[in-house]
Design an enzyme around this catalytic site. Sequence first.
Site, mmCIF file in Angstrom:
data_model
loop_
_atom_site.group_PDB
_atom_site.id
_atom_site.type_symbol
_atom_site.label_atom_id
_atom_site.label_comp_id
_atom_site.label_asym_id
_atom_site.label_seq_id
_atom_site.Cartn_x
_atom_site.Cartn_y
_atom_site.Cartn_z
ATOM 1 N N TYR A 1 0.893 -1.164 0.000
ATOM 2 C CA TYR A 1 0.000 0.000 0.000
ATOM 3 C C TYR A 1 0.928 1.209 0.000
ATOM 4 O O TYR A 1 1.594 1.496 0.991
ATOM 5 C CB TYR A 1 -0.889 -0.017 1.248
ATOM 6 C CG TYR A 1 -1.947 1.058 1.227
ATOM 7 C CD1 TYR A 1 -3.196 0.827 0.645
ATOM 8 C CD2 TYR A 1 -1.706 2.319 1.763
ATOM 9 C CE1 TYR A 1 -4.168 1.814 0.605
ATOM 10 C CE2 TYR A 1 -2.677 3.311 1.729
ATOM 11 C CZ TYR A 1 -3.903 3.054 1.150
ATOM 12 O OH TYR A 1 -4.864 4.030 1.110
ATOM 13 N N TYR B 1 2.055 5.110 6.857
ATOM 14 C CA TYR B 1 2.738 4.308 5.828
ATOM 15 C C TYR B 1 4.072 3.767 6.363
ATOM 16 O O TYR B 1 4.319 2.552 6.329
ATOM 17 C CB TYR B 1 2.959 5.154 4.571
ATOM 18 C CG TYR B 1 3.878 4.525 3.551
ATOM 19 C CD1 TYR B 1 3.461 3.454 2.775
ATOM 20 C CD2 TYR B 1 5.180 5.015 3.362
ATOM 21 C CE1 TYR B 1 4.318 2.871 1.839
ATOM 22 C CE2 TYR B 1 6.033 4.446 2.428
ATOM 23 C CZ TYR B 1 5.609 3.370 1.669
ATOM 24 O OH TYR B 1 6.450 2.802 0.753
HETATM 25 N N1 LIG Z 1 6.989 4.514 -4.614
HETATM 26 C C1 LIG Z 1 7.937 4.979 -3.811
HETATM 27 O O1 LIG Z 1 8.323 6.142 -3.868
HETATM 28 C C2 LIG Z 1 8.563 4.060 -2.795
HETATM 29 C C3 LIG Z 1 9.527 4.583 -1.922
HETATM 30 C C4 LIG Z 1 10.119 3.727 -1.000
HETATM 31 C C5 LIG Z 1 9.741 2.391 -0.945
HETATM 32 N N2 LIG Z 1 8.787 1.927 -1.793
HETATM 33 C C6 LIG Z 1 8.404 0.511 -1.707
HETATM 34 O O2 LIG Z 1 8.805 -0.105 -2.914
HETATM 35 C C7 LIG Z 1 7.905 -1.174 -3.224
HETATM 36 C C8 LIG Z 1 7.436 -1.032 -4.657
HETATM 37 O O3 LIG Z 1 6.761 0.217 -4.784
HETATM 38 P P1 LIG Z 1 6.068 0.664 -6.157
HETATM 39 O O4 LIG Z 1 6.123 2.144 -6.207
HETATM 40 O O5 LIG Z 1 6.620 -0.149 -7.279
HETATM 41 O O6 LIG Z 1 4.562 0.219 -5.847
HETATM 42 P P2 LIG Z 1 3.294 0.366 -6.807
HETATM 43 O O7 LIG Z 1 3.675 0.928 -8.119
HETATM 44 O O8 LIG Z 1 2.238 1.030 -5.982
HETATM 45 O O9 LIG Z 1 2.891 -1.158 -7.053
HETATM 46 C C9 LIG Z 1 2.342 -1.976 -6.073
HETATM 47 C C10 LIG Z 1 1.566 -3.082 -6.775
HETATM 48 O O10 LIG Z 1 1.036 -3.949 -5.754
HETATM 49 C C11 LIG Z 1 -0.306 -4.263 -6.118
HETATM 50 N N3 LIG Z 1 -1.089 -4.716 -4.967
HETATM 51 C C12 LIG Z 1 -1.887 -3.982 -4.157
HETATM 52 N N4 LIG Z 1 -2.496 -4.786 -3.264
HETATM 53 C C13 LIG Z 1 -2.074 -6.042 -3.521
HETATM 54 C C14 LIG Z 1 -2.378 -7.324 -2.946
HETATM 55 N N5 LIG Z 1 -3.222 -7.464 -1.919
HETATM 56 N N6 LIG Z 1 -1.765 -8.412 -3.455
HETATM 57 C C15 LIG Z 1 -0.922 -8.289 -4.495
HETATM 58 N N7 LIG Z 1 -0.609 -7.128 -5.085
HETATM 59 C C16 LIG Z 1 -1.190 -6.011 -4.605
HETATM 60 C C17 LIG Z 1 -0.805 -2.950 -6.693
HETATM 61 O O11 LIG Z 1 -2.027 -3.123 -7.384
HETATM 62 P P3 LIG Z 1 -3.080 -1.909 -7.442
HETATM 63 O O12 LIG Z 1 -2.365 -0.788 -8.142
HETATM 64 O O13 LIG Z 1 -4.216 -2.487 -8.217
HETATM 65 O O14 LIG Z 1 -3.419 -1.566 -6.024
HETATM 66 C C18 LIG Z 1 0.365 -2.555 -7.583
HETATM 67 O O15 LIG Z 1 0.290 -3.196 -8.847
HETATM 68 C C19 LIG Z 1 6.812 -1.109 -2.162
HETATM 69 O O16 LIG Z 1 7.104 -2.026 -1.148
HETATM 70 C C20 LIG Z 1 6.917 0.281 -1.600
HETATM 71 O O17 LIG Z 1 6.464 0.362 -0.263
HETATM 72 C C21 LIG Z 1 8.196 2.724 -2.722
#
Ligand SMILES: NC(=O)c1ccc[n+]([C@@H]2O[C@H](COP(=O)([O-])OP(=O)(O)OC[C@H]3O[C@@H](n4cnc5c(N)ncnc54)[C@H](OP(=O)(O)O)[C@@H]3O)[C@@H](O)[C@H]2O)c1
Length: 312
Positions: free
Chosen positions: A69, A134
């Site tokens: 999330y 978060y």
């Molecule tokens: N984005 C940032 O700036 C950032 C910074 C630091 C760390 N992170 C971490 O890096 C990781 C990757 O981030 P990201 O930006 O690539 O994330 P993202 O683009 O939000 O992708 C997350 C994916 O997980 C899916 N998802 C949601 N609920 C789920 C469930 N119950 N089971 C399986 N899949 C599910 C989402 O689907 P839906 O879109 O349909 O919900 C989406 O396709 C995460 O752990 C995040 O916390 C991110």
Amino acid sequence: MNILVTGANGQLGNEMRIISQGSADNYIFTDVNEVEGVQTTFLDIADLEAVRLAVAQNNVNVIVNCAAYTNVDAAETNEAISEKLNATAPENLAIAIKEANGLLVQISTDYVFGKEPYNTPCKEDQKGTPTGVYGLTKLHGEEKILATGCKHAIIRTAWLYSEFGKNFCKTMLNLTSPASVEARIAAGKPAGLKVVFDQVGTPTYAYDLAKAISVIVDDYKNEANEDIYSKSGIYHYSNEGVCSWYDFTKMIAQIAGQTECDVQPCHSNEFPSPVTRPSYSVLDKTKIKSTFGIDVPYWVDSLKVCIENLKK
Ligand SMILES: NC(=O)c1ccc[n+]([C@@H]2O[C@H](COP(=O)([O-])OP(=O)(O)OC[C@H]3O[C@@H](n4cnc5c(N)ncnc54)[C@H](OP(=O)(O)O)[C@@H]3O)[C@@H](O)[C@H]2O)c1
């Protein structure tokens, strides 16, 4: 090896798809949504029995958890779902992979830090002091994984952007474009942009992080049949260097050749937000570099690559 990627249609998941091309390993890409043109197996990581089944049926050796999330503002009013996806669901993955004697690669965040006024890069063993829901729920996820005793690599990253999905880089490419400047003028709004300069961290190109994950997975192969992975632990990975969101925006506009947009620095309190974000969350990457020999690109160099790809 059989490698199960969760959240495969998100930013990092898509970069894992690119990295997997040409690999000798068998990748299984899963998510809760469908994207046209890409193979996705449905897997809700909040469902422990479904996770167990997926791991058993595919004889999974490694899970790379890219699902989470990730809406930092919305998490403030959606604590239960944030806890479910960022803490309980990773625990499910940890339980299932422990039963299979495999490795869990979990992605965590620099936002586990921030309440203390740090001014030196955060180390892995530094106490987590999240500023919001978060970060707190991601920290709970780390704790729950550790409590299962599974083989793990927990990678905290920061300010992720890529060609895929919504992210700061793509938003600012749009907002600094001549068309957006003209649209603001036509609407009687200020032509320029204000961006906060009092939140400092490091951007991370998701492709670089996916490459680092593949190095860890390759390293793990040597110990895949052991009960203990000697390199289990928490690691930090972002690109090299330090900047504020203001500097990040200036560089995005400069690389894209959109310098006619006037970008000015401002304080965070000019943008009321449901959550206070860390003022300093730079990650110290010494451990991941020395343990796995990972080369980390400078953030500006990676930003150039991403913007070039977006232009294609
Ligand atoms: N984005 C940032 O700036 C950032 C910074 C630091 C760390 N992170 C971490 O890096 C990781 C990757 O981030 P990201 O930006 O690539 O994330 P993202 O683009 O939000 O992708 C997350 C994916 O997980 C899916 N998802 C949601 N609920 C789920 C469930 N119950 N089971 C399986 N899949 C599910 C989402 O689907 P839906 O879109 O349909 O919900 C989406 O396709 C995460 O752990 C995040 O916390 C991110």
